[in-house]
Every structure is written in C-alpha cells, then in structure tokens.
Write an enzyme that holds these catalytic residues in place. Structure first.
Site, PDB file in Angstrom:
ATOM      1  CE  LYS A 249      -0.544  -0.504   4.962  1.00 26.78           C
ATOM      2  NZ  LYS A 249      -0.912   0.421   5.974  1.00 26.78           N
TER       3      LYS A 249
ATOM      4  NE  ARG B 193      -6.099   0.773  12.532  1.00 21.82           N
ATOM      5  CZ  ARG B 193      -4.927   0.709  11.890  1.00 21.82           C
ATOM      6  NH1 ARG B 193      -4.101   1.735  11.924  1.00 21.82           N
ATOM      7  NH2 ARG B 193      -4.570  -0.376  11.226  1.00 21.82           N
TER       8      ARG B 193
ATOM      9  CE1 TYR C  37      14.425  31.476   4.695  1.00 23.00           C
ATOM     10  CE2 TYR C  37      14.627  29.115   4.302  1.00 23.00           C
ATOM     11  CZ  TYR C  37      14.376  30.397   3.843  1.00 23.00           C
ATOM     12  OH  TYR C  37      14.064  30.596   2.521  1.00 23.00           O
TER      13      TYR C  37
ATOM     14  CG  MET D 211      10.590  23.908  -0.513  1.00 23.89           C
ATOM     15  SD  MET D 211       9.616  25.062  -1.474  1.00 23.89           S
ATOM     16  CE  MET D 211       8.493  25.685  -0.249  1.00 23.89           C
TER      17      MET D 211
HETATM   18  C1  LIG Z   1      -3.693  -4.680   8.311  1.00 26.91           C
HETATM   19  C2  LIG Z   1      -2.240  -4.481   8.096  1.00 26.91           C
HETATM   20  N1  LIG Z   1      -1.433  -5.544   8.031  1.00 26.91           N
HETATM   21  C3  LIG Z   1      -0.111  -5.421   7.833  1.00 26.91           C
HETATM   22  C4  LIG Z   1       0.477  -4.168   7.718  1.00 26.91           C
HETATM   23  C5  LIG Z   1       1.972  -4.068   7.531  1.00 26.91           C
HETATM   24  O1  LIG Z   1       2.558  -3.405   8.614  1.00 26.91           O
HETATM   25  P1  LIG Z   1       4.161  -3.262   8.717  1.00 26.91           P
HETATM   26  O2  LIG Z   1       4.558  -2.320   7.652  1.00 26.91           O
HETATM   27  O3  LIG Z   1       4.386  -2.729  10.068  1.00 26.91           O
HETATM   28  O4  LIG Z   1       4.701  -4.616   8.487  1.00 26.91           O
HETATM   29  C6  LIG Z   1      -0.322  -3.043   7.803  1.00 26.91           C
HETATM   30  C7  LIG Z   1       0.293  -1.711   7.716  1.00 26.91           C
HETATM   31  O5  LIG Z   1      -0.041  -0.770   8.358  1.00 26.91           O
HETATM   32  C8  LIG Z   1      -1.721  -3.190   7.994  1.00 26.91           C
HETATM   33  O6  LIG Z   1      -2.528  -2.135   8.061  1.00 26.91           O
END
Ligand SMILES: Cc1ncc(COP(=O)(O)O)c(C=O)c1O
Length: 362
Positions: free
Chosen positions: A34, A133, A257, A305
């Site tokens: 992701k 969550r 800065y 920046m």
């Molecule tokens: C449901 C879920 N599983 C696995 C992961 C992977 O986590 P990590 O990057 O800490 O291994 C995430 C990441 O946030 C997650 O949301």
C-alpha cells in the site's frame, strides 16, 4: 541538473522477502504494498515479488493500478470496500476483501450482482483483538461469521486481526491480543493471520497461516530502537543528492533560516540539494547524520525547502559535486527518522514527486 534521486534496489526487496520466509517458514506471505509500496513504486515492486503468495493494498485505486499493470497475484483490500460500487469492483477485478464492519456485511448480503453471477468470493474477516480500530468484537463475531458462511457466494473465509504494539518487545498488549484472537477463533478451522513485520521478526506466536509484512520488505526494522541490519535486511531506498556549494564560516557566523546554528570555530558549511520539498524531514534536528564519502557529517541549521546544510569541518577534502546520502545504503532511514522524531514509514512514504526515482533491476 539538480541530481536529487531515490534509487530503489529491487533485489534488496527480493532479499528481504526471502528473509521473511526464513523468519516465518511455515506460513504464507501477503506482501503489503500500500501507499505506493511505502514510497518505493507499487507496480515496480509488485512485479518483482511473484513469490509472495498474495499482495495487500489499502484501497481500490491501488488494486486497480496493479491489475491494469498486469499483476496477477491475489490482491487483498486491507480496509475492504468502501461502497457497494467498490464491492462490484471487487468482483470485476477479481480481488479479495477484508470485512471489518456491519455495513460491509449488509452490502455482501444485498448486492444483486452476487445473486445473479456465480462468482465466489474470498473474504478476510477482521477481528478486533484489542487495537480498537477496525474489526468485529467478540460478541458480534460468531453471528457475523455464520452469516457469511451461509452466503452461497462466499467461497472461503480467512480470519485476521492487527497488532497494535508489536514493535515494542516489552509491551504486554501483544500477548493479550494473541490470547483474545485465539479465544475468538480457536474452534474455527479457517486460515488465520495476525503478524505485521514486527510480528514476523519478534512474535512467532502471531505467525499462524499468513503473515503480512510491510516495512521489513523495504529493509527497515519494525522494532523500536533497531535498524534493518539487525535482522539482516537490506535497505531498498537510497535517497541521495549532491553537495553544490561550500561556505567558509568564521566564529560567530550563523547558518540558514532563523540563524539557529552558530559556528563555535572556523568551519566550512556544505550545502546539499535536498529539502522538505523533496521529503527530507523539516524537523530533522541539528546533528542528524548525512553520509558523504563514507563519513557521517552533522546537519546544522534549519532544513529549507530545497536545501540542507552540514558542517564539513576544516580537515576533510570534500569537492563540490560530491554525492551525499540522506538515507539508505550506509545510513539507515530509521536513524534519520529518530533524529526527526518520526518513524521510517513516514520518511519512505514522504519522498515527493520532485525527486527522480531510479529502479535498479534485479
Ligand atoms: C492490516 C495491516 N497488516 C499489515 C500491515 C503491515 O505493517 P508493517 O509495515 O508494520 O509490516 C499493515 C500496515 O499498516 C496493515 O494495516
């Protein structure tokens, strides 16, 4: 040309996946890609990990990007579908989905396409074992499970939960989450999944049938205070730029800065072409290391920046145009994150589109 680059070593990601398999040899691996593979390029990374048993994304756009790029692996939507329309896309794009709340269950029961088309769905039923969550609670779980089980269009159900504090080896919540997950699911003979990266490296009791590593694939330690090297991981991203100006300072001269840093002795200040406009953290503190010619130099003055400034001292020969590594090979991103009061995840995800990305093939 401004030579600020993020070099992504795809062979390091393959190596890190192999390490995951060593840590958790008996389980299947869902590689978490992701957020553009934690800033490493979702398509490029996913193309290089065909040996992962599945790929996990956070949302539909990410899944569609992968399918459009020809990725054939099983893809799991970690937050499930956000609407009935997205549930239709789950079918269209042949995805697997997490079910974590009642509205998703209702959509699964109601959507007419599922009644008319003989498509079979693989679901990941999420249990809230203590993170509070996402996920169903103990009192709802059995009803939801049986409702799903009775739907003719549900082919298989996996059971999953997420760990809140596994990065801290001393935190008792992990054991309590495992206990609660086991209590809720123990009578069910379905595949189970709990472990994120921290679970993979530090909590074998969370491995079950599937692990879901993210950050370790990119070479970072998920554990507080450690770096990837500790687990024999290789950093996948090296962020680098060049020294493009050197200033001579006298005692009492200030830099940048806010004139926040003042020379206590005559020195030379190296100016490097990277700043918060590239994703280098604005809050990196004085003393944050920068790697130049194999040696660490301290950041001084505020991050701008487009530039940062480092104290080169008076001794070393450092020529204009010399490469500077901000993180990656030779300088763990975890170390930089610590100096900026953040975590490696945010730095990796935060490299901006102004930075040129280069992917080193395997
Ligand atoms: C449901 C879920 N599983 C696995 C992961 C992977 O986590 P990590 O990057 O800490 O291994 C995430 C990441 O946030 C997650 O949301």
């Amino acid at each position: 040309m401004r030579s600020t680059k993020a070099i992504i070593d795809l062979s390091a990601i393959q190596h890190n996946l192999k390490m995951v398999k060593q840590f958790a040899p008996k389980t299947q691996v869902m590689a978490v890609v992701k957020a553009d593979a934690y800033g490493h390029g979702i398509v490029k990374v996913s193309q290089q990990i065909p040996e992962s048993d599945a790929i996990a994304v956070a949302c539909m756009d990410e899944a569609i990007t992968l399918r459009n790029a020809g990725i054939q692996n099983e893809i799991i939507l970690l937050e499930g579908f956000f609407s009935q329309n997205e549930l239709r896309q789950v079918l269209e794009y042949n995805l697997q989905t997490v079910i974590h709340q009642e509205s998703q269950l209702n959509d699964l029961i109601q959507i007419s396409e599922l009644k008319t088309k003989p498509k079979k769905l693989t679901l990941w039923l999420k249990v809230d074992s203590g993170m509070n969550r996402l996920g169903f609670e103990l009192k709802e779980f059995s009803r939801v499970y049986h409702q799903l089980k009775n739907l003719p269009w549900v082919d298989s159900i996996n059971l999953m939960s997420h760990l809140a504090c596994a990065d801290d080896i001393n935190n008792p919540l992990t054991q309590s989450q495992v206990k609660r997950f086991n209590e809720i699911t123990q009578l069910l003979d379905e595949p189970k999944s709990m472990a994120n990266s921290a679970g993979v490296v530090a909590w074998p009791e969370t491995h079950f049938n599937w692990v879901r590593p993210g950050i370790i694939l990119y070479g970072c330690s998920p554990m507080i205070g450690l770096t990837g090297e500790h687990h024999q991981l290789k950093p996948a991203m090296t962020l680098q730029s060049k020294l493009f100006s050197i200033k001579q300072l006298n005692v009492g001269d200030t830099v940048g800065y806010g004139a926040s840093w003042q020379a206590k002795q005559p020195t030379r200040i190296g100016v490097i072409a990277i700043g918060y406009g590239d994703g280098y953290p604005r809050h990196a503190k004085e003393g944050t290391p920068v790697l130049i010619n194999g040696k660490l130099y301290p950041l001084v003055g505020k991050v701008s920046m487009d530039m940062i400034t480092v104290d080169l001292g008076m001794q070393d020969e450092v020529a204009l145009g010399t490469e500077a590594i901000l993180w990656g090979k030779g300088l763990p991103v975890e170390t930089v994150a610590q100096h900026a009061d953040t975590i490696a995840y945010t730095l990796l995800c935060g490299v901006t589109s102004r930075v040129r990305f280069e992917w080193l093939d395997v």
